[in-house]
Design an enzyme around this catalytic site. Structure first.
Site, PDB file in Angstrom:
ATOM      1  N   HIS A 306      -1.550  -3.327 -10.240  1.00 18.65           N
ATOM      2  CA  HIS A 306      -2.233  -2.072 -10.558  1.00 18.65           C
ATOM      3  C   HIS A 306      -1.569  -1.436 -11.765  1.00 18.65           C
ATOM      4  O   HIS A 306      -0.340  -1.519 -11.934  1.00 18.65           O
ATOM      5  CB  HIS A 306      -2.161  -1.113  -9.355  1.00 18.65           C
ATOM      6  CG  HIS A 306      -3.120   0.030  -9.448  1.00 18.65           C
ATOM      7  ND1 HIS A 306      -2.849   1.170 -10.188  1.00 18.65           N
ATOM      8  CD2 HIS A 306      -4.351   0.210  -8.910  1.00 18.65           C
ATOM      9  CE1 HIS A 306      -3.881   1.993 -10.087  1.00 18.65           C
ATOM     10  NE2 HIS A 306      -4.790   1.448  -9.316  1.00 18.65           N
ATOM     11  N   ASP A 363      -8.655  -2.687  -4.349  1.00 22.87           N
ATOM     12  CA  ASP A 363      -9.924  -3.300  -4.752  1.00 22.87           C
ATOM     13  C   ASP A 363     -10.092  -4.679  -4.121  1.00 22.87           C
ATOM     14  O   ASP A 363     -11.200  -5.078  -3.763  1.00 22.87           O
ATOM     15  CB  ASP A 363      -9.990  -3.422  -6.282  1.00 22.87           C
ATOM     16  CG  ASP A 363      -9.927  -2.076  -6.977  1.00 22.87           C
ATOM     17  OD1 ASP A 363     -10.700  -1.189  -6.576  1.00 22.87           O
ATOM     18  OD2 ASP A 363      -9.120  -1.898  -7.889  1.00 22.87           O
TER      19      ASP A 363
END
Length: 425
Positions: A306, A363
C-alpha cells in the site's frame, strides 16, 4: 498550534520565519502559506509532502499500520460498530447513544427512495456502460433535484444533504447494477439494515422473495466500514477542491466518484480480480511470482502492499477474517479463489514479500469477498463509492464549518517564454 517557528533562507528572502505547527498526532508541519509573499512557492508533485487542510476526522500512521476515525481504531470499529454507527461518528465526532442512533437511523432511512424521474434518466445510458460511469452521471444529476433553496453555509442544510447522500447512494448503486443486466429496479426496504437493504436491492426480483444471508450482510457491512474514510486521498481531496468553490454537494460527490474510478485508487480491487483471471490456475502462480520479482518485467501483483501503509494494512487484518468467514459459509470452490488463497499464503511466508512488506491489502480481500458473493467486478468500485460517501461528505461539512479558501494550486511553468505571433496562413 503555532508552537514554534523555523527560519529559512530562500534566495533574497533572508531569515524568513515560518510557523511550525504541531498536530495532535503525527509529524510537525511547516506552514509555507506566506512563502508566496516573498516571491517563492514550493514544488510538490502529487502533494505528497503538503498538508492541504486541517482536519479532525481521520488519522493514519502508515509506518505503524494505524488508522483512527475520530480517535477510534478501525479494528475496534469493525468489530464493535455497524456501518451507520461509523457514519454517525465521522459526521458528529462522538459515538452515539441509543436514542441518538435510533433517530439517526430513522432519518437516514427516510430518504432512501429517489425521484421517479431519476428512474427514467437511466434510459439515456447504454446498457453496456460501466456502472461507475452511470453512478457518476446519476449522482451529478441529483444536483438538479436538490438545488433550489440549498444554502451550503446553513448547518441544517448540510446535515440534510449528508442524510440524503448516505441514504440514496445504495439505491442508485443498485439501480446501476440492475440496469446493466436488464432487470427491473427494486425499491428499498427500510426495515432492513443499511447493508442488508443494499444486497436486497441488488439481488431481489419481482418473481421471487430474496432473503438476505446474515453472514453476507455482516461482510458487506464490514466492507463499508473499512472503506468509509481514508484521510486526504485522491477522491476526498477532489471533493474538497470542488467544494471549495461553493459547488452543489451532489456535484462535489460526483467529482469524488470520478476520481475514485481510477485503477490506482478505488479500482484497485477490480484490477486485482483481473490479475487473478490472468493467472487462471494455481499451477501458473510460480511463473507469475517469478515475473513479479523480476524488476525488468512490467507485471505487478495487484492487491499487495500500500502506498500509505509501510506495514500491514490494519483494514486487511479484519478483511482477511471476514473473507474466510464468507468462503466457509458459501462453500465455494473456484479456480480464481484458490489462486487468491495460494497467493495469500505465499505473500505471508515468502521472504521476498515479507522483507518488502508486500502484504495483502484491503483491496485484495474485498475483491475476493465480492466475487464470492456473485457481485461482478464492474460493481466493485461502485460499492467502494457507497462506503466512501460518508468520508467525502464528512470532509465537505468540515471544510464548510472551518471556513474554506478556494483551492488554487500553483505550477512550475516550463513552456515558452513570451514571443510574438505572426500568422502563417
Amino acid at each position: 498550534m503555532n508552537d514554534d517557528k523555523v527560519s529559512v533562507e530562500v534566495g533574497n528572502a533572508k531569515n524568513l520565519e515560518l510557523n511550525l505547527l504541531t498536530p495532535s498526532l503525527g509529524n510537525q508541519v511547516i506552514d509555507v502559506s506566506k512563502l508566496g509573499n516573498s516571491g517563492y512557492f514550493t514544488f510538490d508533485p502529487g502533494f505528497t509532502s503538503t498538508a492541504s487542510c486541517e482536519s479532525k476526522i481521520t488519522y493514519i500512521d502508515g509506518d505503524n499500520g494505524i488508522l483512527l476515525h475520530r480517535g477510534f481504531p478501525i479494528e475496534q470499529l469493525a468489530k464493535e460498530a455497524s456501518f451507520l454507527e461509523v457514519c454517525y461518528i465521522l459526521l458528529n465526532g462522538e459515538a452515539p447513544g441509543k436514542e441518538e442512533f435510533s433517530k439517526f437511523e430513522r432519518d437516514i432511512k427516510h430518504h432512501t427512495m429517489v425521484h421517479e424521474q431519476i428512474h427514467r434518466l437511466f434510459n439515456g445510458f447504454r446498457r453496456d456502460s460501466h456502472p461507475m460511469a452511470v453512478l457518476c452521471g446519476v449522482t451529478g444529476a441529483l444536483a438538479a433535484f436538490y438545488h433550489q433553496g440549498l444554502d451550503v453555509e446553513n448547518p441544517e442544510h448540510r446535515r440534510l444533504t449528508a442524510y440524503r447522500l448516505l441514504s440514496k447512494m445504495p439505491t442508485v448503486a443498485a439501480m446501476c447494477y440492475k440496469y446493466s443486466i436488464g432487470h427491473p429496479f427494486v425499491q428499498p426496504k427500510n426495515k432492513l439494515s443499511y447493508a442488508g437493504n443494499f444486497l436486497h436491492m441488488m439481488f431481489a426480483t419481482p418473481a421471487e422473495e430474496y432473503v438476505v444471508n446474515p453472514i453476507l450482510e455482516k461482510a458487506m457491512d464490514k466492507i463499508m466500514i473499512l472503506h468509509a474514510d481514508h484521510e486526504q486521498n485522491a477522491s476526498t481531496s477532489t471533493v474538497r477542491t470542488a467544494g471549495s468553490s461553493g459547488a452543489n454537494p451532489f456535484a462535489c460527490i460526483a467529482a469524488g466518484i470520478a476520481s475514485l474510478w481510477g485503477p490506482a485508487h478505488g479500482g484497485a480491487n477490480e484490477a486485482c480480480l483481473k490479475m487473478l483471471e490472468e493467472i487462471k490456475t494455481v499451477e501458473h502462480i510460480p511463473e507469475y511470482i517469478a515475473r513479479a520479482k523480476d524488476k525488468n518485467d512490467s507485471f505487478r501483483l495487484m492487491g499487495f502492499g500500500h502506498r500509505v501503509y509501510k506495514n500491514y494494512d490494519p483494514r486487511a487484518t479484519v478483511m482477511r477474517e471476514t473473507c474466510h468467514e464468507v468462503l466457509n459459509e458459501l462453500g465455494i470452490h473456484d479456480d480464481l479463489l484458490e489462486v487468491a488463497m495460494e497467493l495469500e499464503r505465499i505473500a505471508l511466508n515468502d521472504p521476498y514479500f515479507i522483507e518488502r512488506k508486500l502484504y495483502p491489502n484491503v483491496d485484495f480481500y474485498s475483491g475476493i469477498i465480492l466475487k464470492a458473493m456473485n457481485i461482478p467486478a464492474s460493481m466493485f468500485t461502485v460499492i467502494f463509492a457507497i462506503s466512501r460517501t460518508i468520508g467525502w461528505i464528512s470532509h465537505w461539512i468540515e471544510m464548510h464549518e472551518e471556513g474554506m479558501k478556494i483551492a488554487r494550486p500553483r505550477q512550475l511553468y516550463t513552456g515558452y517564454v513570451q514571443r510574438d505571433f505572426k500568422s502563417k496562413l
